[in-house]
Enzyme design. Structure first.
Site, PDB file in Angstrom:
ATOM      1  N   ASP A  86       0.852  -1.180   0.000  1.00 46.31           N
ATOM      2  CA  ASP A  86       0.000   0.000   0.000  1.00 46.31           C
ATOM      3  C   ASP A  86       0.894   1.239   0.000  1.00 46.31           C
ATOM      4  O   ASP A  86       1.792   1.344   0.847  1.00 46.31           O
ATOM      5  CB  ASP A  86      -0.831  -0.046   1.301  1.00 46.31           C
ATOM      6  CG  ASP A  86      -2.201   0.552   1.170  1.00 46.31           C
ATOM      7  OD1 ASP A  86      -2.308   1.649   0.601  1.00 46.31           O
ATOM      8  OD2 ASP A  86      -3.159  -0.055   1.667  1.00 46.31           O
TER       9      ASP A  86
ATOM     10  N   ASP B 231      -3.245   4.539  -2.266  1.00 47.70           N
ATOM     11  CA  ASP B 231      -4.265   5.125  -1.394  1.00 47.70           C
ATOM     12  C   ASP B 231      -4.820   6.414  -2.006  1.00 47.70           C
ATOM     13  O   ASP B 231      -4.058   7.252  -2.500  1.00 47.70           O
ATOM     14  CB  ASP B 231      -3.614   5.430  -0.028  1.00 47.70           C
ATOM     15  CG  ASP B 231      -4.623   5.826   1.014  1.00 47.70           C
ATOM     16  OD1 ASP B 231      -5.480   4.990   1.347  1.00 47.70           O
ATOM     17  OD2 ASP B 231      -4.561   6.971   1.494  1.00 47.70           O
TER      18      ASP B 231
ATOM     19  N   GLU C 158      -6.864   3.356  -5.487  1.00 54.89           N
ATOM     20  CA  GLU C 158      -8.117   3.558  -4.763  1.00 54.89           C
ATOM     21  C   GLU C 158      -8.753   4.803  -5.366  1.00 54.89           C
ATOM     22  O   GLU C 158      -8.321   5.925  -5.091  1.00 54.89           O
ATOM     23  CB  GLU C 158      -7.869   3.750  -3.258  1.00 54.89           C
ATOM     24  CG  GLU C 158      -9.177   3.771  -2.494  1.00 54.89           C
ATOM     25  CD  GLU C 158      -9.069   4.373  -1.093  1.00 54.89           C
ATOM     26  OE1 GLU C 158     -10.013   4.213  -0.316  1.00 54.89           O
ATOM     27  OE2 GLU C 158      -8.049   5.017  -0.779  1.00 54.89           O
TER      28      GLU C 158
ATOM     29  N   HIS D 172     -10.998  -2.589   4.561  1.00 54.42           N
ATOM     30  CA  HIS D 172     -10.802  -2.120   5.934  1.00 54.42           C
ATOM     31  C   HIS D 172     -11.523  -0.806   6.233  1.00 54.42           C
ATOM     32  O   HIS D 172     -11.363  -0.262   7.318  1.00 54.42           O
ATOM     33  CB  HIS D 172      -9.301  -1.947   6.178  1.00 54.42           C
ATOM     34  CG  HIS D 172      -8.716  -0.888   5.288  1.00 54.42           C
ATOM     35  ND1 HIS D 172      -8.634  -1.027   3.924  1.00 54.42           N
ATOM     36  CD2 HIS D 172      -8.234   0.341   5.559  1.00 54.42           C
ATOM     37  CE1 HIS D 172      -8.110   0.068   3.400  1.00 54.42           C
ATOM     38  NE2 HIS D 172      -7.854   0.913   4.375  1.00 54.42           N
ATOM     39  N   ASP D 173     -12.276  -0.305   5.259  1.00 50.19           N
ATOM     40  CA  ASP D 173     -13.023   0.938   5.471  1.00 50.19           C
ATOM     41  C   ASP D 173     -14.535   0.709   5.521  1.00 50.19           C
ATOM     42  O   ASP D 173     -15.290   1.656   5.755  1.00 50.19           O
ATOM     43  CB  ASP D 173     -12.741   1.932   4.332  1.00 50.19           C
ATOM     44  CG  ASP D 173     -11.305   2.428   4.327  1.00 50.19           C
ATOM     45  OD1 ASP D 173     -10.722   2.571   5.420  1.00 50.19           O
ATOM     46  OD2 ASP D 173     -10.762   2.676   3.232  1.00 50.19           O
TER      47      ASP D 173
END
Ligand code: NOJ
Length: 536
Positions: A99, A201, A268, A330-331
């Site tokens: 990431d 990200d 993302e 994870h969000d």
């Protein structure tokens, strides 16, 4: 069909490193822990792991506030541990995607410490600094995605700095060529170490309006994205996604393309206007390989709505652009909680049979549910500002067995950084592996089938007009191999009648039982999905 790249036929598995496996008994997962569990992933049948950030960080956003892009936080281990993880994964045939957080650093990154030290520091312009308005207010109306304004006043130098997320995450200024070069060096650092790709990200946010114009107000949410509270009161047209963002990703692609074997970039990109989203592939497919497609996370769980989104995506992709899908991360609240146990199984079949690269989120293969965290125990910085938007519930430790700390850690259960799910005694790898009908068994069977059949991992997609209410059916084909996927989104049993069923061989049902085929008809239970090999 031409030879595909590894990332096109791969299934990616996201690991949140704090929660996968603890090897030091501190109640927090780490890199050696992941290395220890790679065998499980090979056995599960995935092809690549994406590890959320493990860099040195004050953990104001659990690692998405990076204080050094080229090292490992002691909580997670060392660079040597990372190298060992990478070497072991490669030895086992797994790719490793890491990431990268290019939009912002931690306020403790040395670049920012220098930048904020004085107005004439050489790194001042590495971040977005502006004078106040004449009345002392912030330079524009931009909001932080995590609540409140996006500008923080710096007393020492008498200016505001921009932070799209919490104030401890100052935004980098990607219009400064030195920043671009420094970040490209970061990518090179990891490419040289041998990583197979990057999850980038909030990739679309790095380029903002150069004039920092106000965002226009938005009366009422438009329903395309989960509620983000006050943040939704604006049209975010100036604080992200400025058109020159595509030049930035073309330049990055050139860096990656100089490496062999091929590496991947997965952005993302939380954009729900297809025309705008598709541009992230690059005008000549020279941008990112996979702009993340989040549409299935927010679409109403309805056969027609899902089919519409899939068909829209298939329709908008230029030749050669590869699709991708995700149903949990994870969000987001856990899949099994959003959908319930039966629909979660159908969702697994959908995700693993559509055309394109799927990403699974750790623990979803167990049907792990969202854990309710008491307000005083919330850890997520977003929750501290907007409690109802906290993300801790989907980040709880992986459940390996029924023991006190679930095989995740040797620390006491009470010392785990987040609690386990209340049903951990039955929802864990060890127990579910013993059941021939568990969701884990279903995931294993789906992954094996997908890997073994070229129609599923690289074939064409064609929707099937279905007379059955609530059913989304489609065909996948590669050469002579043809597969039909029939998904009953309804809470009622249905009879699906179609010529493709005649003589078809049932390969897998989400119930893991043999379906009842009668000529051109097949019975599907409520929320059942079925994969059939067509007779040719
Ligand atoms: C998106 C990440 O997925 C999220 O977890 C993080 O908080 C923000 N970006 C800020 O980096």
């Amino acid at each position: 069909m031409s030879e595909l790249e590894w990332w096109q036929t791969a299934v990616i598995y996201q690991i949140y490193p704090r929660s996968f496996q603890d090897s030091t008994s501190d109640g927090i997962g780490d890199l050696p822990g992941i290395t220890r569990r790679l065998d499980y992933l090979v056995d599960l049948g995935i092809d690549a792991i994406w590890i959320s950030p493990f860099y040195p960080s004050p953990m104001a956003d659990f690692g998405y506030d990076v204080a050094d892009y080229t090292d490992v936080d002691p909580i997670f281990g060392t660079l040597t541990d990372f190298d060992e993880l990478l070497a072991t994964a490669h030895h086992l045939g797994l790719k490793v995607i890491i990431d990268i957080v290019p939009n912002h650093t931690s306020d403790q990154h040395r670049w920012f410490l220098e930048s904020r030290s004085s107005r004439d520091n050489p790194k001042r312009d590495w971040y977005v600094w502006r004078d106040p308005m004449p009345d002392g207010s912030p330079p524009n109306n931009w909001l932080s995605a995590f609540g409140g304004g996006a500008w923080e006043w710096d007393e020492t130098t008498g200016q505001f700095y921009l932070h799209t997320f919490v104030r401890e995450q100052p935004d980098l200024n990607w219009r400064n060529p030195d920043v671009v070069e420094a970040m490209h060096d970061v990518y090179r650092f990891w490419l040289d170490r041998g990583v197979d790709g990057f999850r980038i990200d909030v990739a679309h946010r790095i380029m903002k309006d150069p004039d920092l114009r106000d965002n226009p107000p938005k009366p009422g949410a438009d329903g395309t994205f989960k509620s983000m509270g006050a943040y939704e009161t604006q049209h975010h047209i100036h604080d992200m996604g400025h058109p020159d963002v595509h030049d930035a990703y073309r330049d990055l692609r050139a860096v990656l393309d100089s490496y062999d074997p091929p590496r991947v970039t997965i952005g993302e990109v939380h954009i729900f206007d297809w025309d705008e989203w598709v541009r992230y592939y690059g005008a000549d497919l020279d941008g990112m390989h996979l702009p993340g497609n989040f549409t299935l996370l927010y679409v109403p769980w309805d056969a027609g709505a899902v089919r519409t989104r899939v068909d829209e995506l298939e329709g908008i992709l230029p030749d050669g652009a590869w699709p991708n899908y995700v149903l949990g991360n994870h969000d987001e609240p856990r899949l099994a909680t959003r959908f319930g146990p039966e629909r979660a199984r159908l969702a697994a079949m959908l995700l693993l049979t559509l055309r394109g690269t799927p990403t699974l989120y750790y623990g979803d293969e167990l049907g792990m549910t969202e854990v309710t965290i008491a307000p005083e125990d919330q850890q997520d910085p977003w929750a501290l500002r907007e409690p109802e938007l906290g993300r801790d519930g989907c980040r709880t430790p992986m459940q390996w067995d029924a023991s006190g700390s679930a095989g995740f850690s040797d620390a006491d259960r009470a010392s785990l950084w987040l609690p386990l799910t209340p049903d951990q005694a039955t929802v864990n790898v060890k127990v579910l592996d013993q059941s021939p009908t568990s969701i884990l068994t279903l995931y294993r069977r789906l992954l094996a089938l997908r890997r073994g059949m070229s129609a599923l991992h690289q074939g064409t997609y064609s929707p099937i007009e279905s007379a059955a209410d609530g059913v989304f059916a489609f065909e996948r084909a590669e050469g002579a191999q043809q597969v039909c996927v029939v998904l009953n989104f309804g809470d009622q049993a249905v009879r699906f009648v179609h010529e493709c069923v005649v003589g078809a061989e049932p390969l897998l049902s989400t119930t893991l039982r043999r379906p009842n085929i009668d000529g051109a008809a097949v019975e599907l239970a409520a929320n059942e999905g079925l994969i059939l090999r067509l007779s040719t």
